[in-house]
Design a protein around this motif. Structure first.
Motif, PDB file in Angstrom:
ATOM      1  N   ASP A 237       0.744  -1.183  -0.178  1.00  0.00           N
ATOM      2  CA  ASP A 237      -0.083   0.108  -0.073  1.00  0.00           C
ATOM      3  C   ASP A 237       0.869   1.260   0.047  1.00  0.00           C
ATOM      4  OD1 ASP A 237      -2.450  -1.405   0.492  1.00  0.00           O
ATOM      5  OD2 ASP A 237      -1.498  -2.017   2.295  1.00  0.00           O
ATOM      6  N   ASP A 251       2.686   6.333  -2.489  1.00  0.00           N
ATOM      7  CA  ASP A 251       1.415   5.746  -2.077  1.00  0.00           C
ATOM      8  C   ASP A 251       0.014   6.253  -2.903  1.00  0.00           C
ATOM      9  OD1 ASP A 251       0.684   8.149  -1.093  1.00  0.00           O
ATOM     10  OD2 ASP A 251       0.795   7.519   0.998  1.00  0.00           O
ATOM     11  N   ARG A 252      -0.954   5.849  -2.780  1.00  0.00           N
ATOM     12  CA  ARG A 252      -2.049   6.257  -3.422  1.00  0.00           C
ATOM     13  C   ARG A 252      -2.221   7.587  -3.628  1.00  0.00           C
ATOM     14  NH1 ARG A 252      -4.860   4.541   1.195  1.00  0.00           N
ATOM     15  NH2 ARG A 252      -6.465   6.290   1.955  1.00  0.00           N
TER      16      ARG A 252
END
Length: 433
Positions: A237, A251-252
């Motif tokens: 993640d 990360d996202r």
């Protein structure tokens, strides 16, 4: 084992003497006592600012230090509780950025110790109750709370709805407590350690972690799923890597290029990245990218690969040689030291509690050790020189050990116990603040 403490303030010392007299009934586990104590104090743990709760075998204190530095760089007021203290008990309770004063500490301990009458609380339970009582009274924006031992049954685990939780590096330590046989718990040692640490996970609170071997990862994933806690795990993640010029995090939410930590040791980049991941995977506390970068540059965490500054003790040895201080005492810490000093020769001065494995330090550092001197850890049962092998010699204290080293300019590493590290800082007159 008690975390002994002394103070130059008579009012504080009187309460520390009461603390030192406390004992934990053999076999007592659970949170009933700390909850009962907090109830007598009005349940202050239910009135705290947003809490960041951090567990782990190694690196959890450094992660707390990075979090505090990032938050304060953002202009936020931070309460923090960590353990153990190195020199002064006050180090365990930081109020809005400042160590608790003796004037506040003495009456606070009176209040909590009196409230605990008949409950038989432990040293650590009283300390955590005192910290939470003050945290509920003094205005702040966020609390950074380090787990003491384990997680599931740690006194800090009364926190019901933290803003976020994190688990730092995992390793084998405190086996007598964390690996004690218990029905329904994992049998593989590292899985059991992960199970205990993951006990801090709460429903709805995000959990940021590093990456771990499969058996540990499975326990953490199981705990997060069972609690309905959003999990942000390194390598899946979020990601981080280092170059000569920076820490690269992704990360996202996007990518960040951040400075490398000033704290020595390659492992500190991982701890800094975990702090970043923790902040970016929760919605209660906002911290700017610039504050994260400044926090990584300015974070300070004494006795973790700390270069000893000039002082009373430093002048006892050669002023020209580097003296490093580290409280590492388990295999994971030893491996980090081994990596840091790889290819370098040094004089090792070690003091280690008798419950610890001497090979945890000496094996990873084997190719670096030019001489090995064993000293006692004041106030604690510790290993004699004989258990470290035939080349180890004994000294009555660190000043003597330094004084008899050859004048060869090689650096010195003093390690094996945070209690010994605290004694070195005290003798050197360089107290943590």
């Amino acid at each position: 084992m008690k975390d002994f403490a002394t103070s130059s303030d008579p009012a504080v010392q009187a309460q520390l003497d009461r603390l030192a007299a406390l004992s934990v009934p053999q076999g007592r586990l659970g949170l009933e006592t700390i909850r009962a104590l907090l109830a007598r104090l009005g349940d202050p743990h239910k009135r705290l600012p947003p809490v960041l709760h951090i567990a782990g075998t190694n690196g959890k204190g450094s992660t707390c230090a990075f979090l505090r530095a990032m938050l304060e760089a953002d202009g936020q007021r931070v309460h923090m509780t960590t353990s153990p203290h190195l020199v002064r008990y006050n180090e365990r309770i930081r109020l809005a950025g400042e160590l608790i004063s003796d004037d506040r500490l003495a009456p606070l301990l009176v209040e909590v110790l009196d409230a605990g009458h008949g409950l038989a609380p432990s040293f650590f339970e009283v300390t955590i109750a005192a910290a939470f009582a003050e945290f509920a009274r003094v205005p702040a924006d966020v609390c950074v709370i380090e787990v003491g031992l384990g997680g599931r049954f740690d006194a800090t685990n009364v926190i019901e709805s933290p803003a976020a939780c994190a688990i730092a590096a995992l390793g084998i330590d405190h086996e007598r407590f964390l690996l004690a046989p218990e029905e329904g718990t994992p049998q593989i040692p590292l899985a059991r350690i992960a199970f205990e640490k993951a006990g801090i996970v709460k429903r709805g609170s995000s959990l940021a972690t590093l990456s771990y071997p499969p058996e540990a990862q499975a326990e953490i994933e199981r705990a997060a799923l069972g609690a309905g806690a959003p999990l942000a795990m390194r390598g899946r993640d979020w990601h981080c890597s280092t170059t000569a010029t920076g820490l690269h995090y992704a990360d996202r939410h996007g990518e960040l290029v951040l400075p490398l930590p000033t704290l020595p040791g390659a492992h500190q980049a991982e701890n800094a990245a975990l702090a970043v991941a923790m902040l970016r995977h929760q919605d209660f506390v906002s911290v700017s990218r610039e504050a994260m970068a400044e926090g990584i540059r300015t974070a300070d965490w004494p006795a973790r690969l700390q270069g000893l500054a000039p002082g009373t003790l430093r002048s006892a040895g050669s002023a020209d040689r580097a003296i490093w201080l580290d409280g590492g005492h388990n295999p994971s810490a030893g491996e980090a030291l081994g990596r840091h000093f790889a290819g370098e020769r040094l004089h090792l001065i070690v003091g280690m509690l008798d419950a610890k494995d001497p090979r945890a330090l000496t094996a990873p550092l084997l190719d670096s050790i030019a001489s090995l001197t064993v000293v006692p850890v004041p106030g604690h049962e510790c290993h004699p020189a004989s258990v470290f092998g035939p080349s180890a010699r004994a000294a009555p204290d660190v000043p003597t050990a330094l004084a008899v080293l050859p004048d060869d300019g090689l650096p010195v590493l003093v390690s094996g116990s945070l209690y010994l590290a605290g004694e070195v800082l005290r003798l050197n007159g360089t107290l943590p603040d």
